[in-house]
Structure formats: C-alpha cells, structure tokens
Design an enzyme around this catalytic site. Structure first.
Site, PDB file in Angstrom:
ATOM      1  N   LYS A 116       0.802  -1.224   0.000  1.00 51.14           N
ATOM      2  CA  LYS A 116       0.000   0.000   0.000  1.00 51.14           C
ATOM      3  C   LYS A 116       0.839   1.281   0.000  1.00 51.14           C
ATOM      4  O   LYS A 116       0.473   2.274  -0.624  1.00 51.14           O
ATOM      5  CB  LYS A 116      -0.958  -0.022   1.189  1.00 51.14           C
ATOM      6  CG  LYS A 116      -2.062  -1.065   1.036  1.00 51.14           C
ATOM      7  CD  LYS A 116      -3.011  -1.020   2.210  1.00 51.14           C
ATOM      8  CE  LYS A 116      -4.222  -1.927   1.985  1.00 51.14           C
ATOM      9  NZ  LYS A 116      -3.860  -3.340   1.819  1.00 51.14           N
ATOM     10  N   LYS A 158      -2.375   2.099   9.390  1.00 57.81           N
ATOM     11  CA  LYS A 158      -2.662   0.996   8.467  1.00 57.81           C
ATOM     12  C   LYS A 158      -1.424   0.139   8.267  1.00 57.81           C
ATOM     13  O   LYS A 158      -0.313   0.658   8.125  1.00 57.81           O
ATOM     14  CB  LYS A 158      -3.105   1.537   7.097  1.00 57.81           C
ATOM     15  CG  LYS A 158      -4.479   2.166   7.078  1.00 57.81           C
ATOM     16  CD  LYS A 158      -4.851   2.523   5.646  1.00 57.81           C
ATOM     17  CE  LYS A 158      -6.270   3.031   5.548  1.00 57.81           C
ATOM     18  NZ  LYS A 158      -6.660   3.309   4.143  1.00 57.81           N
ATOM     19  N   GLY A 164      -8.635  -6.934   4.551  1.00 56.45           N
ATOM     20  CA  GLY A 164      -9.714  -7.407   5.404  1.00 56.45           C
ATOM     21  C   GLY A 164      -9.814  -6.682   6.731  1.00 56.45           C
ATOM     22  O   GLY A 164     -10.375  -7.202   7.693  1.00 56.45           O
ATOM     23  N   LYS A 201      -4.490  10.609   7.234  1.00 55.87           N
ATOM     24  CA  LYS A 201      -5.553  11.409   7.831  1.00 55.87           C
ATOM     25  C   LYS A 201      -6.852  10.600   7.734  1.00 55.87           C
ATOM     26  O   LYS A 201      -7.148  10.023   6.689  1.00 55.87           O
ATOM     27  CB  LYS A 201      -5.696  12.731   7.069  1.00 55.87           C
ATOM     28  CG  LYS A 201      -6.790  13.644   7.561  1.00 55.87           C
ATOM     29  CD  LYS A 201      -6.467  14.271   8.887  1.00 55.87           C
ATOM     30  CE  LYS A 201      -7.571  15.223   9.317  1.00 55.87           C
ATOM     31  NZ  LYS A 201      -7.461  15.589  10.733  1.00 55.87           N
ATOM     32  N   ILE A 203     -10.502  10.063   7.072  1.00 55.93           N
ATOM     33  CA  ILE A 203     -11.548  10.754   6.312  1.00 55.93           C
ATOM     34  C   ILE A 203     -12.885  10.549   7.031  1.00 55.93           C
ATOM     35  O   ILE A 203     -13.321   9.417   7.226  1.00 55.93           O
ATOM     36  CB  ILE A 203     -11.641  10.208   4.869  1.00 55.93           C
ATOM     37  CG1 ILE A 203     -10.269  10.279   4.171  1.00 55.93           C
ATOM     38  CG2 ILE A 203     -12.691  10.972   4.076  1.00 55.93           C
ATOM     39  CD1 ILE A 203      -9.666  11.651   4.066  1.00 55.93           C
ATOM     40  N   LYS A 237     -17.368  -6.089   2.709  1.00 52.06           N
ATOM     41  CA  LYS A 237     -18.533  -5.543   2.018  1.00 52.06           C
ATOM     42  C   LYS A 237     -19.739  -6.478   2.170  1.00 52.06           C
ATOM     43  O   LYS A 237     -19.588  -7.700   2.117  1.00 52.06           O
ATOM     44  CB  LYS A 237     -18.205  -5.345   0.534  1.00 52.06           C
ATOM     45  CG  LYS A 237     -17.062  -4.369   0.298  1.00 52.06           C
ATOM     46  CD  LYS A 237     -16.547  -4.459  -1.129  1.00 52.06           C
ATOM     47  CE  LYS A 237     -15.297  -3.610  -1.316  1.00 52.06           C
ATOM     48  NZ  LYS A 237     -14.672  -3.811  -2.632  1.00 52.06           N
ATOM     49  N   ARG A 292      -7.311  -7.639  -9.739  1.00 53.81           N
ATOM     50  CA  ARG A 292      -8.051  -8.885  -9.994  1.00 53.81           C
ATOM     51  C   ARG A 292      -9.506  -8.545 -10.272  1.00 53.81           C
ATOM     52  O   ARG A 292      -9.903  -7.387 -10.186  1.00 53.81           O
ATOM     53  CB  ARG A 292      -7.984  -9.789  -8.758  1.00 53.81           C
ATOM     54  CG  ARG A 292      -8.458  -9.069  -7.497  1.00 53.81           C
ATOM     55  CD  ARG A 292      -8.648  -9.977  -6.309  1.00 53.81           C
ATOM     56  NE  ARG A 292      -8.801  -9.227  -5.068  1.00 53.81           N
ATOM     57  CZ  ARG A 292      -9.928  -8.652  -4.642  1.00 53.81           C
ATOM     58  NH1 ARG A 292     -11.005  -8.702  -5.391  1.00 53.81           N
ATOM     59  NH2 ARG A 292      -9.977  -8.015  -3.479  1.00 53.81           N
ATOM     60  N   ARG A 336     -24.637  -9.821  -0.931  1.00 53.74           N
ATOM     61  CA  ARG A 336     -23.823 -11.017  -0.699  1.00 53.74           C
ATOM     62  C   ARG A 336     -24.541 -11.896   0.325  1.00 53.74           C
ATOM     63  O   ARG A 336     -24.733 -11.484   1.474  1.00 53.74           O
ATOM     64  CB  ARG A 336     -22.439 -10.638  -0.175  1.00 53.74           C
ATOM     65  CG  ARG A 336     -21.631  -9.765  -1.110  1.00 53.74           C
ATOM     66  CD  ARG A 336     -20.208  -9.627  -0.602  1.00 53.74           C
ATOM     67  NE  ARG A 336     -19.441  -8.683  -1.407  1.00 53.74           N
ATOM     68  CZ  ARG A 336     -18.118  -8.573  -1.364  1.00 53.74           C
ATOM     69  NH1 ARG A 336     -17.419  -9.336  -0.538  1.00 53.74           N
ATOM     70  NH2 ARG A 336     -17.483  -7.695  -2.124  1.00 53.74           N
TER      71      ARG A 336
END
Length: 449
Positions: A116, A158, A164, A201, A203, A237, A292, A336
């Site tokens: 990342k 992070k 996940g 920061k 959000i 999600k 992907r 889902r």
C-alpha cells in the site's frame, strides 16, 4: 486464443469463469480440495483435479499442486478468480516461468500495487489524489506521534501488507496512539508476517467508491464506471450498487479519468479496480488498487451489458480494448448471501442445505454454487451466493431486491437473507444516505425464521 483454462479457485467464481469459457469455446479444468468434491464447479468443468485436503494452505494456496494440475491437463492459461492466489506476485511469476498465461496482473504490477505504501507513492506520481499521510513506512513511534500532531487528529494507522481490516486502527486523540500503534503492529505481524505501518488522515463520513478499469497489453485503459461499496461490516462488504446514489456527473468524470490515468501510468493489464474514499464534500482520495476481478463485478456487467470475465480472457490473449469509457444505463444492486447468522453477530453457519428455492424473474441474477443437499464446508469464506437485481431506477432495483429476497428460501443453515431484507427497508439506505460507518448503528430486528 487459449485452448484450455484452469480455474485456480472454487465456489461461485469458479463456476462463473467456467460459464464464460464454455461460451467462448474454451475447455476448462477445475481444481478442488477434498472438501469440495461435490461442488458444482467440479461437475461442470471439462476436467477436474483434486489438489489436496480441505485446508486452503494445503490445496487452493498450494502453488506447486496447481501448476502440476495445469501441466498434466495441458492447460495453457490459469484464471485465479478473486482471493486465494489472485494477487500473489510469486504465483504470477511461477505461471510465467512455466509458460502458462496468468489471467491477471504481472508479478511486477502486483508487487507495485499490493504494497500500500508503494501504491500510494505511485499514484501520487501519476497525479491521482491521495489521502494526506506518511511518506512511505513509519520508522518509529516517535515519528508517528510527531506526524499525527502535524496532520491533526483523527488519524488512521494501516498495515502496509494489510487486507480485510487487519492491522488498521482509527485514533481520535493523542493519548490513544501508543496502544493503537502496538496492537496494529502485533496484529499485522501475526496476519501477514509484516508489521510495517503507515498513517493517513482519517476521512470523516467516508464513502467507499471504486472504479472498474480494464487495461490491455498496449498501454491503453478504459473505465466501466463506479460501484458504491460503503455498506460494510468489519471492513467486509455486504452489499454494493451502481451507480452510486452519492455520485454526480462531474464526480464520475473526475474519478473515472483519475482511475484511467492510474491504470495507464502503470501500464496495467487486465481487469482491476481503483478504490477511493470519498468524503462528505465529494473530495476523493486513492485508497488501493485491486489487481483482480472483484466479487461485485456482476452489477457492472448488468448496467452496461458487458462480460468482464470474457474481457479478461481477451486481454490476456493479446486482444486490444476499445478504449471506450462506459456510463451506467440502469441501476443494479448486489447482496452477498453468506452462511452466517445475522441475529447472532453474524456467526458462521456451515452445514447441509436441506431446502433451496432460488428467486427468478425479470432483472434478477443469482450467482451461486450451492444446491439442495449441498454441504457448506467450514474451511472457507462464508459467501454462498450473490443476488443481483437490475432495473431502470434505484427505487425499482430496491423493490425488485425485496421481492427476490422474499422468494429466496434456504433451510438447514442460517444465512444473511434476513439482514438484507431489513436493509432494503432501512430509511437511510433507501434514501442513499449511508457511509462506511452505516453498520455501526444498524440493529437487527427480531424475525420469525
């Protein structure tokens, strides 16, 4: 064009790839663990090879076994689906070395976008808006503390190798920073073998909106509009829709152009998703790129009448893309359906399906690998189906989803169908007024099962 494609995955995505291959006249090879011997992807492929016992690290993640299966069946390409090895640079490289086409990103691309911190630096160089934060990895807690003061709270820690939601911590005030730093690093080290951290920061009132892109082998890319994935639980999600109810024509144009710029800057090949956080003022910031196919790709297919798996295969075979950007003509929602009990903190509910009735009708699509009598193994992700409805308007798509959920009967296990049915009646969801924090205040009402 490829003569035979091995699908290095399981469940509904394996079946989804097999269907498109059949339509294109391409032979298919399924791989399966002993737990998946009775799965539909095994039954519908032209050939099937058992690659190991139930645990994924002894089967679907076992690269040597998958390559061996490809070689003994003379497969000339491998489609990895999503999850498992789909974003594994080493596997992409091994396919290359064995002269088997990996239908996905190159090893270099996966490495560039998988880390990342590197991805963020690359996107800044491409002129794509990024979230203010640390330049590269944080070297010490002292550096972290100093930067957090400069940026101002709240901040988000992070893990660079994260996914996940693991290794992520929101920090609202300075006295909580040390505890968050220690626990995030410990969790990341245990989950990924890498405790490298960076900071951004935080959000506020964010929406998670992603842009679907396709890039070919000639450096050309296009976008297929957006998907709103803001309804999430623990960074997973639950439902997605396109177009986003938060989107404006101006924002779609700007985000689409930024996503294409990102893909062309790195000469991206294949289907990918550029993911953004969008704040309440409609400022958008690059978050990550998934190299992907996405779980939620069907809603994009529905609103622009486009087979994304087919396009992946064509691009991998060296066919150039049209270069046309797409704007949704319809509205589509995906729920889902997981084998989980929404009345019991979404606890996994593996087991045997005793009764199954699938919904149908105009504008209803169901992607699933389950059937009556099928036993859901406890070894893998709990998603068992994706219910997609498509209509002229968002209101019609929601009403169609309500009807389809009411028709959808699965007995023998608990599923998230009751949750989705309640979600479709939630006033904030119906109004399109939701952020990634939506589930923090959502409470399931008691229902009769």
């Amino acid at each position: 064009m490829f003569k035979k494609i091995l699908i290095a995955n399981r469940g509904e995505i394996a079946l989804r790839v097999i269907r498109t291959c059949k339509e294109m006249g391409i032979k298919t090879v399924a791989v399966y663990s002993t737990a998946d011997a009775e799965s539909l992807h095994v039954r519908f492929a032209d050939e099937a090879v058992c690659i190991g016992p139930a645990p994924s690290n002894q089967s679907y993640l076992k690269m040597a076994n998958i390559i061996a299966a490809a070689e003994i069946t003379n497969a000339d390409a491998i489609h990895p689906g999503y999850g498992f090895l789909s974003e594994n640079a080493k596997f992409s490289k091994i396919c290359e070395e064995h002269e088997i086409k990996f239908i996905g990103a190159s090893p270099e691309m996966i490495e560039k976008m998988g880390d990342k911190a590197t991805a963020k630096a690359t996107m800044k160089a491409a002129g794509v808006p990024t979230i203010p934060g640390s330049e590269g990895l944080l070297e010490s807690f002292e550096q972290t503390e100093k930067l957090a003061r400069e940026m101002g709270y709240p901040v988000m820690l992070k893990a660079t190798a994260g996914g996940g939601g693991k290794g992520m911590r929101a920090v609202w005030k300075e006295e909580d920073l040390r505890k968050a730093w220690d626990s995030a690093r410990q969790e990341a080290g245990a989950a990924f073998g890498n405790d490298g951290m960076y900071m951004e920061k935080l959000i506020e009132e964010p929406r998670h909106i992603e842009i679907q892109v396709i890039g070919d082998q000639f450096g050309k890319a296009c976008h297929l509009s957006e998907r709103d994935c803001s309804v999430q639980r623990r960074h997973q999600k639950l439902t997605e829709e396109t177009p986003s109810p938060f989107m404006t024509d101006k924002l779609r144009k700007e985000m689409g152009e930024a996503a294409v710029r990102a893909a062309e800057f790195i000469k991206y090949e294949g289907a990918g998703t550029v993911e953004f956080l969008v704040d309440k003022h409609r400022n958008f910031y690059f978050m990550e790129m998934n190299t992907r196919i996405q779980v939620e790709h069907p809603i994009t297919e529905q609103v622009i009448d486009f087979d994304l798996i087919r396009e992946q295969i064509l691009v991998a075979a060296g066919v150039p893309i049209s270069g046309k950007n797409y704007i949704p003509k319809l509205h589509s929602i995906e729920c889902r359906i997981n084998a989980e009990d929404p009345h019991n903190d979404f606890r996994p509910s593996p087991g045997r399906i005793t009764t199954l009735h699938m919904p149908g009708g105009h504008g209803v699509r169901l992607d699933t690998h389950v059937y009556s009598g099928y036993t859901i193994p406890p070894n893998y992700d709990s998603m068992i189906a994706k219910l997609i409805t498509t209509a002229q308007t968002r209101e019609e798509a929601i009403n169609k989803m309500k009807r389809a959920l009411d028709e959808f009967v699965i007995e023998g296990i608990k599923t998230t169908i009751p949750f989705h049915r309640q979600l479709m009646d939630h006033p904030d969801y119906v109004a399109g007024n939701y952020t990634t924090k939506f589930m923090e205040d959502f409470e399931m009402a008691e229902t009769e099962d």
